[in-house]
Design a protein around this motif. Structure first.
Motif, short mmCIF file in Angstrom:
data_model
loop_
_atom_site.label_atom_id
_atom_site.label_comp_id
_atom_site.label_asym_id
_atom_site.label_seq_id
_atom_site.Cartn_x
_atom_site.Cartn_y
_atom_site.Cartn_z
N GLU A 97 -31.07 -42.84 20.21
CA GLU A 97 -32.47 -42.59 20.59
C GLU A 97 -32.98 -41.26 20.04
O GLU A 97 -34.18 -41.06 19.93
CB GLU A 97 -32.61 -42.62 22.11
N SER A 98 -32.06 -40.37 19.69
CA SER A 98 -32.42 -39.07 19.11
C SER A 98 -32.37 -39.10 17.59
O SER A 98 -32.35 -38.06 16.94
CB SER A 98 -31.47 -37.99 19.64
N ASP A 99 -32.30 -40.31 17.03
CA ASP A 99 -32.26 -40.51 15.57
C ASP A 99 -31.00 -39.96 14.92
O ASP A 99 -31.03 -39.53 13.76
CB ASP A 99 -33.51 -39.95 14.89
N LEU A 119 -25.96 -44.25 22.98
CA LEU A 119 -27.37 -44.60 23.12
C LEU A 119 -28.27 -43.36 23.06
O LEU A 119 -29.25 -43.35 22.29
CB LEU A 119 -27.62 -45.38 24.41
N PRO A 120 -27.97 -42.29 23.81
CA PRO A 120 -28.81 -41.10 23.67
C PRO A 120 -28.82 -40.56 22.23
O PRO A 120 -29.86 -40.09 21.75
CB PRO A 120 -28.17 -40.08 24.62
#
Length: 117
Positions: free
Chosen positions: A43-45, A39-40
């Motif tokens: 979320e960081s593309d 997920l991180p």
């Protein structure tokens, strides 16, 4: 730990996640580690193409065995994430269905009360 890393680093979130994924490959991290970072990373593309590029970049340093192991662990980690998302979606759908049934039952009771009254 991921949030603390993001807050205490001068790297952009994307750069930090690239470094983290490379480190996971280097230490032969288990599938759960990749799942916790999915997920991180998203979320960081970071996408799967980026992960492939990271694997190619670190391969000469960590070796083929680590890259093959990482590929399998990434797949397992993503499998965990997908299974968890499916379970959460199923729970949400069940809760919505129960709520809908309750609302229908209340509407029927109100209709009956109006018909009697």
């Amino acid at each position: 730990m991921t949030v603390a890393s993001l807050e205490n680093s001068d790297l952009s979130p994307r750069e930090l996640m690239i470094a983290r994924i490379a480190a996971l490959v280097a230490v032969d991290a288990p599938a759960a580690s990749y799942a916790l970072n999915a997920l991180p990373a998203a979320e960081s593309d970071i996408d799967l193409g980026d992960v492939e590029d990271i694997l190619v970049a670190v391969a000469p340093i960590v070796g083929t065995t680590r890259v093959v192991s990482a590929t399998a662990n990434i797949a397992r980690g993503l499998g965990f994430v997908i299974a968890l998302a499916e379970a959460e979606l199923e729970e949400e759908l069940e809760a919505e269905a129960e709520l809908e049934e309750e609302l229908e039952a209340e509407a029927e009771l109100e209709a009956e009360a109006e018909a009697e009254g």
